[in-house]
Design an enzyme around this catalytic site. Structure first.
Site, PDB file in Angstrom:
ATOM      1  N   ARG A   1     -61.406  23.696 -80.208  1.00 59.63           N
ATOM      2  CA  ARG A   1     -61.030  24.449 -81.403  1.00 59.63           C
ATOM      3  C   ARG A   1     -59.609  24.991 -81.352  1.00 59.63           C
ATOM      4  NH1 ARG A   1     -66.721  27.764 -82.295  1.00 59.63           N
ATOM      5  NH2 ARG A   1     -67.895  25.969 -83.056  1.00 59.63           N
TER       6      ARG A   1
ATOM      7  N   ALA B   1     -79.098  37.015 -78.669  1.00 57.65           N
ATOM      8  CA  ALA B   1     -79.129  37.636 -77.345  1.00 57.65           C
ATOM      9  C   ALA B   1     -80.048  38.854 -77.341  1.00 57.65           C
ATOM     10  CB  ALA B   1     -77.718  38.027 -76.914  1.00 57.65           C
TER      11      ALA B   1
END
Length: 671
Positions: free
Chosen positions: A338, A45
């Site tokens: 997950r 990022a």
């Protein structure tokens, strides 16, 4: 007081981002040369944002605590990056990626942000291919895809098991080009220790040179924090040892709201801990769940025999194995999200079926995949009636081509050959969905201060789908911030250079120096790691995979006591005005000790179960979803954004109500 205005554009979902870009303010090229931007963090990022903004003409200062941007923790993302290109022609689309992400996040994400993420995902792949990222390719020459948890399509682009590293090298090359041109000033081995706010706007940072110990003032017209997540609040996690919350926590204490801290992801596919001596855990990529089957023995006598070394897992017949994910979730099998996979592993181990000495491990087995691939390759190569040994050899070659470096890493750590015996895995703290609250433009509640990537709360709701972290980091850096930061900076072209001699800079530097002096002068008897481990144990035991009211209240009290003892009895050797890793750690642990209490407070107030936040009091008691997490949409369909008041226990709660106009709110089902 700042208000929670998410600034979501009007209009149909599919047109919001396009219309927004068409209407935002722009800065002309000549004026960009007059504007300074600070970027804290140089992972995907931050690196992408710094490179993009510099390419556009802004003057950028980039900061990282590592010696090089190449060491950012983004390299640890192994399995892949999602994008809705539908190369496999299996029904994928922008809407499908949007839907899977909102559903995977258990309906606790902002629709507009998630749709934008899905929309720009295809552009990310094109950008990275142009940079030379060596994505895997299929026979026909197109980029290859594989599946990840929580989806029924193949949309994950990958570079073997080192996708994060290859993507970071692409961003680093773009960043290095701008450093070479003088448009980016790179400050390695510098740690941001405070944000400078002048007249309500972010105007710079105080950074510590980690080599000399010198405090430095840096001014800018906007500050972007892209410093990653806070998983190391648990001490043991898959994060790099240096990963920390400090930059995000400092802007929180200056007025940026912290959103959903209790949304922390427990990754199901990690190498189990081997003892109390460990300082971090190792992630095995979720991509392994494409071909690996997860199981434990059905019979308790087999479990005990394995633990005693009397029986090998390869000796257990298929009918005596409990492939529990395939049993419980037939539609998704081993590729459930997950949070679901992690809780299922914990349930089996808690029931006594864990297969290692600590009772905290299940098997991830590639035997079926090796046989399947071996038979297929034998046909392709024209081998008639191949022997069992030939099939296994050919199958292992295919598996090695897809996952070889992951298998090698497992072998080096455990001294077990995963081609011949099943891997042992267990859930561990991994990614943090919570983070700094941002609006649609990724601006925090402090004007001019932005948060990107894992540092913000933005796109994943209560649970992140695998391979979406790289997607969000690059989307924020390459395709969102270059537009939205410009919209803000268009009003800054007459501001001129910002002096670092202003009283606010002097006060911020003094505050940082006072904290350093306070830490150095404690001269206690216990190490920083002593307190960090204490915090981590409380967090894992009472704020970990399963949480309840009593445990959370106890955790808040215990964390407060650890924090009080820390400030009385921590010992930091060395000096402040030079290289001192213990001082660095102490500052970070001091922040974790405050965050940990807010984390527990957030988990306590949210009495529903959703995604990575599982409250034992909120479980489906009957019906087809019996035993699964139970959401409370009537009372908790909102983002919890916390305002700092001087003490974690007194933080003020602000709510951003989430509206679902394009996706029906319903119970998640992967059965």
């Amino acid at each position: 007081m700042a208000t929670l205005d998410s600034k979501i554009p009007e209009g149909p979902l599919k047109d919001k981002w396009t219309n927004h870009k068409n209407k935002i303010n722009l800065v002309n090229p000549a004026n960009k040369r007059l504007i300074d931007v600070i970027v804290v963090g140089t992972g995907l990022a931050g690196g992408a944002a710094a490179a993009s903004l510099a390419e556009m003409g802004y003057n950028v200062k980039a900061f990282c605590y590592q010696d090089s941007p190449r060491r950012a923790h983004s390299i640890a993302a192994q399995g892949g990056i999602n994008a809705a290109k539908n190369y496999q022609n299996d029904g994928d689309s922008t809407y499908r990626l949007f839907y899977d992400t909102v559903k995977g996040g258990d309906y606790r994400a902002r629709e507009a942000n998630v749709y934008r993420l899905a929309e720009v995902s295809a552009n990310i792949i094109d950008q990275c291919v142009a940079q030379g990222v060596p994505f895997a390719r299929e026979y026909g020459g197109l980029l290859d895809n594989r599946s990840f948890g929580g989806v029924l399509v193949s949309r994950t682009f990958y570079a073997k098991g080192q996708t994060g590293q290859q993507l970071l090298l692409g961003a680093y090359s773009a960043l290095s080009r701008q450093i070479g041109k003088g448009k980016v000033q790179m400050f390695g081995r510098h740690e941001m220790l405070d944000l400078v706010v002048i007249d309500g706007k972010a105007r710079g940072i105080i950074a510590r040179n980690m080599i000399t110990g010198e405090l430095e003032r840096h001014s800018a017209h906007a500050v972007i924090v892209a410093s990653g997540g806070y998983g190391n609040v648990f001490f043991l996690s898959t994060n790099a040892m240096g990963s920390n919350v400090t930059a995000a926590w400092k802007i929180h204490k200056k007025g940026a709201y912290f959103a959903n801290p209790c949304y922390t992801q427990i990754h199901p596919t990690c190498i189990p801990r081997s003892g109390d001596h460990q300082s971090k855990l190792t992630l095995m990529s979720e991509s392994l769940r494409n071909d690996g089957r997860i199981w434990v023995p059905k019979k308790m006598e087999d479990v005990l025999a394995i633990r005693e070394g009397k029986l090998k897992p390869t000796q257990i017949k298929d009918e005596d194995r409990d492939y529990y994910l395939e049993r419980r979730y037939p539609a998704f099998g081993n590729l459930v999200p997950r949070d679901v996979a992690s809780r299922a592993a914990k349930e089996r181990c808690d029931a006594g079926y864990g297969v290692n000495q600590t009772g905290e491990a299940v098997y991830l087995d590639f035997k079926s995949a090796i046989h399947r691939y071996g038979k297929e390759k034998a046909l392709v190569e024209g081998i008639e009636n191949p022997s069992e040994a030939e099939i296994i050899k050919l199958g292992e070659q295919v598996v090695e081509a897809k996952y070889g470096n992951l298998f090698q890493m497992y072998y080096k750590i455990t001294d077990e050959n995963p081609y011949k015996t099943p891997m042992k895995i267990y859930p561990a703290v991994h990614y943090t969905m919570g983070g700094i609250w941002v609006d649609y433009n990724l601006m925090t509640t402090i004007p001019g201060c932005y948060a990107a990537g894992e540092a913000n709360f933005s796109d994943h709701g209560a649970n992140r789908l695998g391979a979406s972290a790289l997607m969000q980091g690059l989307a924020d850096g390459y395709f969102v911030l270059p537009y939205t930061v410009g919209d803000y900076l268009a009003n800054e072209i007459r501001t001129g250079r910002i002096s670092t001699d202003l009283p606010e800079f002097v006060a911020a530097e003094k505050s940082v120096q006072d904290q350093i002096d306070k830490l150095m002068n404690i001269k206690g008897t216990k190490s920083v790691d002593h307190f960090h481990k204490q915090l981590g144990k409380v967090m894992w035991d009472k704020v970990g995979m399963a949480r309840n009211e009593q445990g959370l209240k106890e955790a808040m009290e215990e964390i407060r006591k650890i924090r009080e003892e820390f400030w009385k009895d921590v010992r930091i050797p060395g000096v402040a005005n030079g290289l001192n890793p213990e001082l660095e750690k102490a500052g970070r642990v001091a922040d974790f000790l405050e965050l940990g209490e807010l984390f527990a407070k957030d988990a306590l107030h949210r009495t529903e179960s959703c995604g990575g936040h599982f409250r034992e009091e909120s479980v489906e008691l009957d019906g087809p979803q019996q035993g699964e997490a139970k959401r409370d949409d009537a009372n908790f369909t909102y983002v919890a954004a916390w305002e700092w008041t001087g003490d974690p226990k007194d933080s003020n709660l602000h709510k951003e109500e989430l509206k679902f106009e394009n996706i029906e709110l319903k119970q998640r089902s992967y059965k």
